[in-house]
Design an enzyme around this catalytic site. Structure first.
Site: not given
Length: 580
Positions: A21, A68, A71, A94, A359
């Site tokens: 989201c 979106r 979930v 979100n 890294r």
């Protein structure tokens, strides 16, 4: 990427980002909204399932954009969320609010959707913005508009697990977005260079909305300190903790809270997976998660994911854990060339040039890409936050006192949004995955921080001693993993003989000449790079985000040591342990 017999492996090919989201909003824009909204497409990777762009009634220069990743409630989950009961409220958010059902039942709220974020509207109507944010058990970044009271509210969770950036001009133009890349190209007549900055975690802001769509900031409020037990603890279903700091009592309480932290995060309609480096933190998460999924009678096997090069200690350790817990384990092998090739993409996604973050992000970026392309796991659990919370970094062995170690732990937690949490969010969201981090659970972390400082420091030469001791008799993970010394993720993915940071430095040595380094202070006066590696990352960053060096206040470096490199493998404690 080469194959490993008995495990799922893959050789990656680059593919377009299709990605969790993302929220975006403008208030008081002077420029054409149809042009401005192109910036919202810069975060399309965060939500591959759907996009909506919506103007605010009565304010022609205010709008919301939403990408979106479905979930929860895949049918009625579009935003901005608006319900019939509150026609004057607009919410773009979100995150995941894990206690939304408990609060709904407790206060007898009538829901119009099954979206967890709807609870924000009901709580706000009942008790105002301060009570609302304090009652949310979860991770979140939101923009709430109240057109009846002419207010705009911005809020972000305690540790900044969900990202949020803002840009605001002196004349009241406000732009908000999940990632900075969605704001840097916006146009504003009064300001040729729009200052973009992260919204502080653990805070909410109140702004007045003017008739012309512009805003004025009223106050910025800290709503939760990581040490404090959250207000929502009054309404959760965790069994009662035992009082006192006897070691067995503390261990029991930690197990209860950690179990609960994982359990509440099962809230999703999509398949759950878990990153597994074979270190203590990810192994505890994976083992507890698998146990919880079985108890919830979830029908699919848990997929665990490890990444590394040939002879990587992480791969070997992760394999042991996967065999012990019985997960469907995936190994992703990559070589140095493949890692180096994605540096540009990684730094663009991260929006930082911090050396240790870059890294560590390469492996996480590649494994997220693998998960998206080859599996149907979307909600991904991970061990982020534990090192900061439980004093897991090797340099904590050098802490001058338990009190100084406690201060450092809290500083690291405050800055998570600049480093590890930033890495974890951007590398997964870049591939449409949603990360869940149980170690940063409000109740677990606040309890851990309430313990006496001398209980939390390394003991007998072993960091995170208390956490290890807590699970000593649980048989959750193999004993040798439970007591495995700390290995930095960016180093553990490669063999001890040839660390990832050495591979990078050897490559970059030929990309940056000595003359460039000599003039580094003139070219990069803010956070001047001291090494060729730092210079190389900074060049890539400036190419994507010119003039935005102040997004990083300082490089991540270990304390109480004269180290010139952030890698754990350069510290004397690591070298001594490796020889032992």
């Amino acid at each position: 990427m080469a194959s490993q017999p008995g495990y799922t492996t893959i050789r990656e090919s680059l593919e377009p980002h299709r990605t969790m989201c993302g929220i975006w909003a403008l208030f008081g824009s002077d420029d054409c909204l149809s042009v401005q909204c192109l910036s919202a497409m810069k975060i399309a990777h965060r939500g591959p399932d759907a996009f909506r762009f919506e103007n605010v009634n009565g304010y022609t220069n205010c709008c919301f954009g939403f990408h979106r990743l479905a979930v929860v409630d895949q049918l009625f989950g579009m935003q901005p969320i608006r319900v019939k009961k509150y026609p004057y409220l607009w919410l773009c958010y979100n995150g995941e609010i894990y206690n939304h059902k408990k609060l709904q039942h407790h206060f007898e709220f009538e829901y119009q959707t099954k979206v967890d974020g709807e609870i924000i509207l009901h709580l706000y109507d009942k008790g105002g913005i301060e009570q609302t944010v304090c009652m949310l058990d979860g991770v979140f970044a939101f923009i709430l508009l109240d057109t009846a009271n002419k207010k705009v509210f911005l809020g972000r969770d305690t540790y900044g697990v969900r990202p949020l950036f803002k840009a605001m001009t002196e004349d009241g133009f406000l732009a908000v977005c999940s990632e900075a890349k969605g704001l840097v190209n916006l146009k504003h007549s009064m300001t040729p260079f729009l200052k973009v900055e992260p919204f502080l975690p653990g805070h909410y802001e109140v702004l007045d909305l003017k008739p012309n769509g512009k805003v004025a900031s009223v106050e910025m409020v800290k709503h939760h300190h990581c040490r404090d037990e959250p207000l929502h603890a009054l309404y959760d279903g965790v069994e009662k903790l035992f009082p006192g700091f006897e070691i067995e009592t503390v261990k029991s309480n930690l197990r209860i809270l950690f179990d609960n932290a994982v359990k509440k995060r099962l809230m999703t309609d999509r398949r759950i997976g878990c990153l597994l480096s074979g270190g203590l933190d990810s192994s505890l998460v994976a083992a507890t998660l698998l146990k919880q999924l079985k108890e919830a009678q979830v029908q699919y096997p848990l997929q665990t994911f490890a990444i590394g090069m040939e002879d990587s200690p992480d791969l070997l350790a992760a394999r042991k854990v996967a065999n012990h817990i019985g997960s469907e384990h995936h190994e992703v092998l990559f070589n140095s060339e493949e890692g180096i090739q994605v540096l540009d993409e990684v730094i663009f996604s991260l929006e930082t040039y911090d050396i240790t973050t870059v890294r560590a992000s390469v492996g996480m970026y590649l494994i997220s890409k693998y998960i998206r392309k080859n599996t149907d796991s979307v909600v991904i659990f991970s061990g982020e936050g534990s090192d900061e919370l439980t004093q897991g970094y090797i340099y904590f062995h050098k802490a001058p006192s338990p009190e100084k170690a406690e201060e450092e732990s809290e500083r690291l937690l405050r800055e998570l949004y600049l480093f590890d949490v930033l890495r974890a969010d951007r590398t997964t969201a870049a591939h449409g995955l949603e990360l869940r981090v149980p170690f940063l659970d409000h109740r677990f972390s606040s309890y851990y921080l309430s313990l006496p400082p001398d209980m939390r420091v390394p003991k007998n030469g072993i960091e995170k001693h208390l956490l290890r001791e807590t699970f000593e008799d649980s048989n959750l993970i193999p004993k040798e993993i439970l007591w495995r010394p700390k290995e930095a993720f960016s180093d553990g993915i490669t063999s001890v003989k040839n660390s990832w940071f050495r591979i990078l430095q050897d490559y970059i040595e030929h990309q940056v000449d000595d003359a460039a380094m000599a003039s580094a202070a003139q070219k990069f006066p803010i956070n001047t790079p001291k090494t060729k590696e730092g210079y190389y990352y900074r060049q890539i960053f400036e190419n994507h985000y010119p003039g935005r060096a102040d997004w990083l206040p300082h490089y991540w470096m270990p304390r109480w040591t004269n180290a010139t490199d952030p890698s754990a493998r350069t510290l004397t404690h690591y070298k001594a342990a490796a020889k032992a």
